[in-house]
Design an enzyme around this catalytic site. Structure first.
Site, PDB file in Angstrom:
ATOM      1  N   CYS A  26       0.839  -1.204   0.000  1.00 33.05           N
ATOM      2  CA  CYS A  26       0.000   0.000   0.000  1.00 33.05           C
ATOM      3  C   CYS A  26       0.872   1.251   0.000  1.00 33.05           C
ATOM      4  CB  CYS A  26      -0.915  -0.032   1.232  1.00 33.05           C
ATOM      5  SG  CYS A  26      -2.153   1.273   1.257  1.00 33.05           S
ATOM      6  N   CYS A  27       1.899   1.281   0.886  1.00 34.88           N
ATOM      7  CA  CYS A  27       2.808   2.432   0.918  1.00 34.88           C
ATOM      8  C   CYS A  27       3.574   2.551  -0.393  1.00 34.88           C
ATOM      9  CB  CYS A  27       3.801   2.310   2.075  1.00 34.88           C
ATOM     10  SG  CYS A  27       3.134   2.701   3.702  1.00 34.88           S
TER      11      CYS A  27
ATOM     12  N   CYS B  27       7.419   4.180   6.135  1.00 37.19           N
ATOM     13  CA  CYS B  27       6.583   3.893   4.970  1.00 37.19           C
ATOM     14  C   CYS B  27       7.423   3.521   3.749  1.00 37.19           C
ATOM     15  CB  CYS B  27       5.733   5.111   4.639  1.00 37.19           C
ATOM     16  SG  CYS B  27       6.689   6.606   4.380  1.00 37.19           S
TER      17      CYS B  27
HETATM   18 FE1  SF4 Z   1      -1.434   2.734   2.983  1.00 36.05          FE
HETATM   19 FE2  SF4 Z   1       0.954   3.320   3.972  1.00 36.05          FE
HETATM   20 FE3  SF4 Z   1      -0.997   5.141   4.037  1.00 36.05          FE
HETATM   21 FE4  SF4 Z   1      -1.174   3.031   5.616  1.00 36.05          FE
HETATM   22  S1  SF4 Z   1       0.431   4.624   5.701  1.00 36.05           S
HETATM   23  S2  SF4 Z   1      -2.836   3.814   4.333  1.00 36.05           S
HETATM   24  S3  SF4 Z   1      -0.239   1.426   4.382  1.00 36.05           S
HETATM   25  S4  SF4 Z   1      -0.034   4.323   2.224  1.00 36.05           S
END
Ligand code: SF4
Length: 217
Positions: free
Chosen positions: A104-105, A213
């Protein structure tokens, strides 16, 4: 850039002087600042020392509404050349943060950062050694060999007290969530409030073992 000598005196330099040194070496268009907008320190130092420098906010699609509001407040007050960088069009809100925070990051922060840095020679960030153990050795300025860019962290040596003093001296506004238990503010799914006295970053990815992140690794 490879022949650039980074003076050891930067280690003890005020953040303003770190950025002045940077501006002496590079054109303004070569420099990009990335800011989380969890507080105003880096944005203020950059916008007042290097007027017109581009300041990037990485919009992950999961930022708190208060962060967007705060960024706009700072943009207006300090005449910030704000650029909001979004994930690629095919990245839409999903459930990935529940199952794979690294992926996701990667698509919401790391890849957009790469685009934000494209064509630049200097990346200015707000990393401080006091942030966490993983940042304890952060350089004030160093070549980021992975990204092939000079990374400048003008706040690297500042303590929490020095940041607070800077904010007081310059009457800086506070992020609306700071006084609601969020000393560190990231994406809403991965940021929890902390109790007074706790590690300020304890609310980031709380309980997962994740501390970064990927932007500053
Ligand atoms: Fe996604 Fe990273 Fe934001 Fe969490 S911190 S929502 S894992 S982008």
């Amino acid at each position: 850039m490879g022949s650039l000598t980074i003076p050891s005196s930067l280690e003890n330099a005020h953040p303003v002087d770190v950025l002045r040194w940077t501006a002496d070496q590079f054109d303004l268009a070569d420099i990009v600042v990335t800011a989380s907008f969890q507080d105003a320190t880096l944005v203020h130092v950059a916008a007042t020392t290097l007027p017109g420098v581009e300041v990037v906010l990485l919009d992950t699609q999961y930022l708190f509404a208060e962060t967007h509001w705060f960024a706009e407040q700072l943009r207006q007050r300090f005449d910030v050349n704000l650029r909001i960088v979004h994930p690629l069009p095919e990245v839409q809100p999903d459930n990935l943060w529940q199952t794979d925070t690294t992926a996701c990051c990667q698509r919401r922060k790391v890849e957009p950062l790469q685009r934000a840095l494209e064509g630049r020679k200097v990346w200015v960030s707000g990393v401080r050694r006091a942030d966490s153990a993983t940042r304890a050795t952060a350089a004030v300025a160093a070549h980021d060999l992975t990204r092939n860019i000079l990374k400048v962290n003008p706040l690297a040596t500042l303590t929490d007290d020095e940041v607070a003093l800077y904010a007081e001296l310059h009457d800086l506004p506070r992020h609306p969530l700071t006084d609601k238990g969020y000393p560190s503010v990231g994406c809403w799914p991965c940021t929890s409030p902390v109790r007074e006295g706790d590690d300020p970053r304890a609310g980031r990815w709380a309980g997962t073992g994740k501390t970064e992140c990927g932007l500053h690794l």
